[in-house]
Write a protein that holds these residues in place. Structure first.
Motif, mmCIF file in Angstrom:
data_model
loop_
_atom_site.group_PDB
_atom_site.id
_atom_site.type_symbol
_atom_site.label_atom_id
_atom_site.label_comp_id
_atom_site.label_asym_id
_atom_site.label_seq_id
_atom_site.Cartn_x
_atom_site.Cartn_y
_atom_site.Cartn_z
ATOM 1 N N THR A 1 0.805 -1.286 -0.155
ATOM 2 C CA THR A 1 -0.108 0.041 -0.012
ATOM 3 C C THR A 1 0.918 1.410 0.101
ATOM 4 O OG1 THR A 1 -0.098 0.106 2.327
ATOM 5 C CG2 THR A 1 -1.914 -1.195 1.130
ATOM 6 N N GLY A 2 2.061 1.100 0.292
ATOM 7 C CA GLY A 2 2.896 2.333 0.161
ATOM 8 C C GLY A 2 3.127 2.904 -1.218
ATOM 9 N N ASP A 3 3.834 4.145 -1.449
ATOM 10 C CA ASP A 3 4.055 4.549 -2.736
ATOM 11 C C ASP A 3 5.316 3.738 -3.116
ATOM 12 O OD1 ASP A 3 1.870 6.164 -2.669
ATOM 13 O OD2 ASP A 3 3.152 8.154 -1.611
ATOM 14 N N LEU A 4 5.378 3.861 -4.502
ATOM 15 C CA LEU A 4 6.688 3.206 -4.978
ATOM 16 C C LEU A 4 7.512 3.933 -5.520
ATOM 17 C CD1 LEU A 4 5.095 0.003 -6.696
ATOM 18 C CD2 LEU A 4 5.706 0.083 -4.557
ATOM 19 N N GLY A 5 8.786 4.370 -4.958
ATOM 20 C CA GLY A 5 9.612 5.417 -5.367
ATOM 21 C C GLY A 5 10.741 4.746 -6.375
ATOM 22 N N PRO A 6 11.484 5.387 -7.099
ATOM 23 C CA PRO A 6 12.488 4.689 -7.766
ATOM 24 C C PRO A 6 13.294 3.621 -7.376
ATOM 25 C CG PRO A 6 12.810 7.273 -7.693
ATOM 26 C CD PRO A 6 11.849 6.910 -6.298
ATOM 27 N N ARG A 7 13.251 2.392 -8.228
ATOM 28 C CA ARG A 7 13.817 1.287 -8.055
ATOM 29 C C ARG A 7 13.351 0.246 -6.997
ATOM 30 N NH1 ARG A 7 19.880 1.549 -6.573
ATOM 31 N NH2 ARG A 7 19.725 -0.586 -6.891
ATOM 32 N N TYR A 8 12.122 0.773 -6.241
ATOM 33 C CA TYR A 8 11.640 0.047 -5.286
ATOM 34 C C TYR A 8 11.165 -1.308 -5.837
ATOM 35 C CZ TYR A 8 10.900 4.119 -1.910
ATOM 36 O OH TYR A 8 11.059 4.958 -0.888
ATOM 37 N N ASP A 9 10.766 -1.299 -7.256
ATOM 38 C CA ASP A 9 10.547 -2.683 -7.574
ATOM 39 C C ASP A 9 11.672 -3.623 -7.765
ATOM 40 O OD1 ASP A 9 11.884 -1.315 -9.658
ATOM 41 O OD2 ASP A 9 10.863 -1.908 -11.258
ATOM 42 N N GLU A 10 12.837 -3.323 -7.684
ATOM 43 C CA GLU A 10 14.088 -4.166 -7.165
ATOM 44 C C GLU A 10 14.046 -4.840 -5.888
ATOM 45 O OE1 GLU A 10 17.815 -2.597 -8.311
ATOM 46 O OE2 GLU A 10 17.027 -1.067 -9.709
ATOM 47 N N ILE A 11 13.419 -4.158 -5.016
ATOM 48 C CA ILE A 11 13.205 -4.693 -3.666
ATOM 49 C C ILE A 11 11.836 -5.575 -3.788
ATOM 50 C CG2 ILE A 11 13.227 -4.612 -1.247
ATOM 51 C CD1 ILE A 11 15.881 -4.141 -2.486
ATOM 52 N N LEU A 12 10.720 -4.870 -4.079
ATOM 53 C CA LEU A 12 9.526 -5.495 -3.811
ATOM 54 C C LEU A 12 9.054 -6.314 -5.082
ATOM 55 C CD1 LEU A 12 7.991 -2.403 -2.272
ATOM 56 C CD2 LEU A 12 8.744 -4.315 -0.864
ATOM 57 N N THR A 13 9.990 -7.417 -5.439
ATOM 58 C CA THR A 13 9.782 -8.049 -6.602
ATOM 59 C C THR A 13 8.678 -9.150 -6.315
ATOM 60 O OG1 THR A 13 11.227 -9.882 -5.857
ATOM 61 C CG2 THR A 13 12.246 -7.960 -7.367
ATOM 62 N N TRP B 1 8.334 4.631 5.398
ATOM 63 C CA TRP B 1 8.326 3.599 4.430
ATOM 64 C C TRP B 1 9.465 3.890 3.376
ATOM 65 C CZ3 TRP B 1 6.896 -0.640 2.655
ATOM 66 C CH2 TRP B 1 6.608 -0.827 1.114
ATOM 67 N N ALA B 2 10.010 5.063 3.235
ATOM 68 C CA ALA B 2 11.223 5.253 2.256
ATOM 69 C C ALA B 2 12.404 4.622 3.236
ATOM 70 C CB ALA B 2 11.486 6.789 2.160
ATOM 71 N N ASN B 3 12.688 4.888 4.473
ATOM 72 C CA ASN B 3 13.728 4.355 5.056
ATOM 73 C C ASN B 3 13.658 2.665 5.075
ATOM 74 O OD1 ASN B 3 14.779 6.707 5.926
ATOM 75 N ND2 ASN B 3 14.036 6.608 7.786
ATOM 76 N N VAL B 4 12.590 2.139 5.425
ATOM 77 C CA VAL B 4 12.379 0.793 5.219
ATOM 78 C C VAL B 4 12.955 0.126 3.868
ATOM 79 C CG1 VAL B 4 10.842 -1.279 5.050
ATOM 80 C CG2 VAL B 4 10.713 0.337 6.850
ATOM 81 N N VAL B 5 12.479 0.757 2.575
ATOM 82 C CA VAL B 5 12.584 0.285 1.441
ATOM 83 C C VAL B 5 14.167 0.596 0.661
ATOM 84 C CG1 VAL B 5 11.866 -0.204 -0.957
ATOM 85 C CG2 VAL B 5 10.369 -0.012 1.062
ATOM 86 N N GLU B 6 14.579 1.862 1.078
ATOM 87 C CA GLU B 6 15.664 2.339 0.593
ATOM 88 C C GLU B 6 16.748 1.921 1.654
ATOM 89 O OE1 GLU B 6 15.159 6.595 0.138
ATOM 90 O OE2 GLU B 6 13.471 6.220 -1.003
ATOM 91 N N GLY B 7 16.638 1.365 2.646
ATOM 92 C CA GLY B 7 17.730 0.729 3.519
ATOM 93 C C GLY B 7 17.854 -0.549 2.940
ATOM 94 N N GLN B 8 16.991 -1.268 2.384
ATOM 95 C CA GLN B 8 17.152 -2.410 1.791
ATOM 96 C C GLN B 8 17.695 -2.356 0.478
ATOM 97 O OE1 GLN B 8 16.333 -5.700 2.526
ATOM 98 N NE2 GLN B 8 14.949 -5.242 4.248
ATOM 99 N N LEU B 9 17.581 -1.290 -0.357
ATOM 100 C CA LEU B 9 18.402 -1.033 -1.407
ATOM 101 C C LEU B 9 19.866 -0.597 -1.094
ATOM 102 C CD1 LEU B 9 15.771 1.368 -3.402
ATOM 103 C CD2 LEU B 9 17.034 -0.641 -4.430
ATOM 104 N N THR B 10 20.179 -0.163 -0.114
ATOM 105 C CA THR B 10 21.364 0.288 0.449
ATOM 106 C C THR B 10 22.283 -0.864 0.412
ATOM 107 O OG1 THR B 10 20.955 2.462 1.579
ATOM 108 C CG2 THR B 10 22.844 1.240 2.188
ATOM 109 N N LEU B 11 21.674 -1.922 1.138
ATOM 110 C CA LEU B 11 22.377 -3.129 1.494
ATOM 111 C C LEU B 11 22.565 -3.980 0.330
ATOM 112 C CD1 LEU B 11 20.475 -3.959 4.653
ATOM 113 C CD2 LEU B 11 22.875 -3.416 4.553
#
Length: 562
Positions: A35-47, A148-158
């Motif tokens: 339900t969260g907004d999908l930012g740049p590259r979120y689809d690489e984590i939320l596959t 939400w940004a910290n949760v997903v973008e933290g995963q992108l960082t890793l």
């Protein structure tokens, strides 16, 4: 990977695009809804494949999680009614059996002398990976505000760090890059800390087989996304999927994590025992079940950590309504050398070494100030003394929160270790800690001062404001504050008010006076127009001044403001 899981993931990977909303699953399986907004590259984590894995985790383990959280409620009721924590008679056979050991250090975890902790934003991650520490605790918990940004973008960082593509450019144009390849001798081993069992991820909803929808578990989301995307790569790089487990209150919660590890390894076709977990002993309940926690996780356990700040918060929270005996003094006076904290750390080291587990020390909150040499000198002296005590007591490693503290901490451990990488051979047979020693709160004295009240109000409000802006680790008054230290501040105020505490200066700590202190603090806050101080003050009143005591300040603040 097992055939059923592989075929299902293959079906989902074919021609499926990620969009906000329901992720398609076979009709007999549960669904995950983003339900969260999908930012740049979120689809690489939320596959689709990763979300399918999250759905499997929730389908199998969400119910047990709820049962264990309900059991926590009963434990709190028992404590409020006068029943103290105790060593469990029904598990005495585990404690008495000297034959079992934990799995111990995995590849890349054999030298843990200094670990740096910090959130998973890109700049902090680059700095941690370039720090020279032995381990980086990549923190999705107390040092991260769970936007939400910290949760997903933290995963992108890793995700990017492990693939050699992590970089950051500041608004001023300064570039940050990781200097050495991940997995080499120049970078820390990554140990990721997911959120505790009590927290949810409201931007992902899980629908069970009966069609009931609920917020996803923050623990399962953080663990699941990191494990799914990175476990194999970590193994290929010479380490593995390693985790710090926060806020556990007992052996059954440890057993749940072990069950999750077993399932996850089987699901992805990874050998059992590849996962390594280090458990934070940061609740008074867990302090009485250290060996049982090690036992439940023994196939996957690397060690225990003395989570000192949450441990103090747990004591205040557990005994907040039990009268003057359990009233703690100003936060500054609760040092690691007071009797009940000394008993806790000595028991932890002895327990770990008896079972072949690493004992990792806690984080000193002092931080240097590069613009103020005097503050820096004081911080280095405090850190040196703290780490000297830990190394002398037998700890195998410790935490720091700032790269500038690593040489100081490392020097103290090097002086004790010599050529060794740990102190597992120091069995500490001289340690015999009793329940009375762990609960020896009165010996410290409950001396409260007016300055202590002002400090707690000021620290809590300023930290909550930072957290609401998405910054979970904040330098305040030359100390590194995170959610745990803010919890101490607000819970002490609640306890002092409800116990009718009187300060050393003779002033009663009541709601009216704390409110007046709050007004004084508010008048001096640095307003910017983009700050969240009004919201922070509202949260503070709810968690420190209301008759009911919220178990965690972050639960309500997250639900309402993030």
């Amino acid at each position: 990977m097992n055939t059923t899981a592989a075929s299902t993931l293959s079906e989902l990977s074919t021609g499926t695009r990620l969009t906000t909303g329901s992720i398609p699953f076979p009709s007999h399986k549960p669904r995950i809804e983003v339900t969260g907004d999908l930012g740049p590259r979120y689809d690489e984590i939320l596959t689709p494949d990763a979300l399918r894995f999250l759905a499997e985790l929730h389908d199998r383990f969400a119910g047990t999680r709820h049962d264990l959280l309900a059991a926590r409620l009963q434990t709190r009721v028992d404590a409020a009614n006068g029943r103290d924590p105790h060593f469990l008679p029904e598990t005495a056979h585990i404690r008495d059996d000297s034959s079992w050991r934990v799995a111990g250090a995995g590849p890349g975890l054999r030298d843990r002398r200094v670990e740096i902790t910090g959130p998973t934003d890109r700049k902090m991650a680059v700095n941690a990976l370039n720090s020279g520490a032995k381990v980086w605790l990549a923190d999705q918990e107390d040092a991260t505000s769970p936007t939400w940004a910290n949760v997903v973008e933290g995963q992108l960082t890793l995700f990017d760090a492990l693939r050699g593509q992590l970089s950051f450019t500041s608004p001023e144009g300064k570039e940050y890059r990781v200097e050495s390849p991940i997995g080499g001798s120049g970078t820390p081993t990554i140990v990721m800390r997911p959120r505790g069992w009590h927290l949810v991820e409201k931007h992902i909803r899980f629908h069970d087989r009966a069609g009931r929808g609920m917020s996803a578990s923050g623990s399962l989301v953080d663990f699941g996304l990191y494990f799914f995307h990175n476990a194999r790569m970590l193994i290929d790089q010479g380490s593995g999927p390693y985790f710090y487990l926060p806020k556990l209150e007992g052996r059954r919660e440890a057993r749940l994590w072990n069950d999750i590890f077993v399932f996850s390894q089987d699901f992805l076709g990874i050998p059992r025992g590849t996962v390594r977990a280090t458990v934070l002993i940061e609740t008074i309940q867990a302090a009485f079940q250290m060996e049982e926690i090690l036992y439940e996780l023994r196939e996957h356990c690397a060690g225990l950590n003395a989570g000192r700040w949450d441990y103090i918060f747990s004591i205040v929270k557990t005994f907040r309504s039990r009268g003057r005996r359990f009233v703690l003094p100003d936060r500054k006076r609760i040092t690691m050398t007071v009797p009940f904290m000394r008993a806790y750390t000595e028991l932890l080291v002895a327990t770990c070494h008896r079972r072949g587990a690493y004992a990792i020390g806690g984080m000193s909150a002092f931080i240097p100030n590069r613009r103020n040499p005097e503050v820096t000198a004081q911080a280095l002296a405090q850190v040196a003394a703290d780490k000297r005590r830990e190394a002398s007591d037998g700890f195998d490693g410790t935490w720091v929160a700032h790269p500038d503290l690593i040489p100081t901490a490392l020097a103290e451990f090097d002086a004790v270790f010599g050529d060794r990488g740990d102190q597992l051979d120091r069995l500490r047979d001289d340690v015999h800690v009793t329940a009375e020693q762990l609960l020896d709160i009165p010996s410290i004295g409950g001396r409260v001062t007016e300055a202590g009240v002002y400090d707690n109000v000021s620290i809590a409000v300023r930290y909550i404001e930072s957290w609401l802006r998405g910054v979970g680790a904040a330098a305040i008054d030359n100390l590194m504050e995170d959610a745990a230290t803010a919890e101490i501040s607000r819970s002490q105020l609640w306890q002092w008010v409800h116990d009718n505490a009187v300060t050393a200066e003779g002033r009663r700590v009541d709601e009216a006076w704390v409110e007046s202190v709050l007004q004084d603090v508010a008048a001096g806050l640095p307003r910017t127009g983009a700050d969240r101080f009004d919201d922070a003050i509202e949260v503070f009143r709810l968690v420190a001044l209301e008759p009911e005591f919220p178990t965690f300040l972050t639960i309500g603040a997250y639900a309402r403001f993030l």
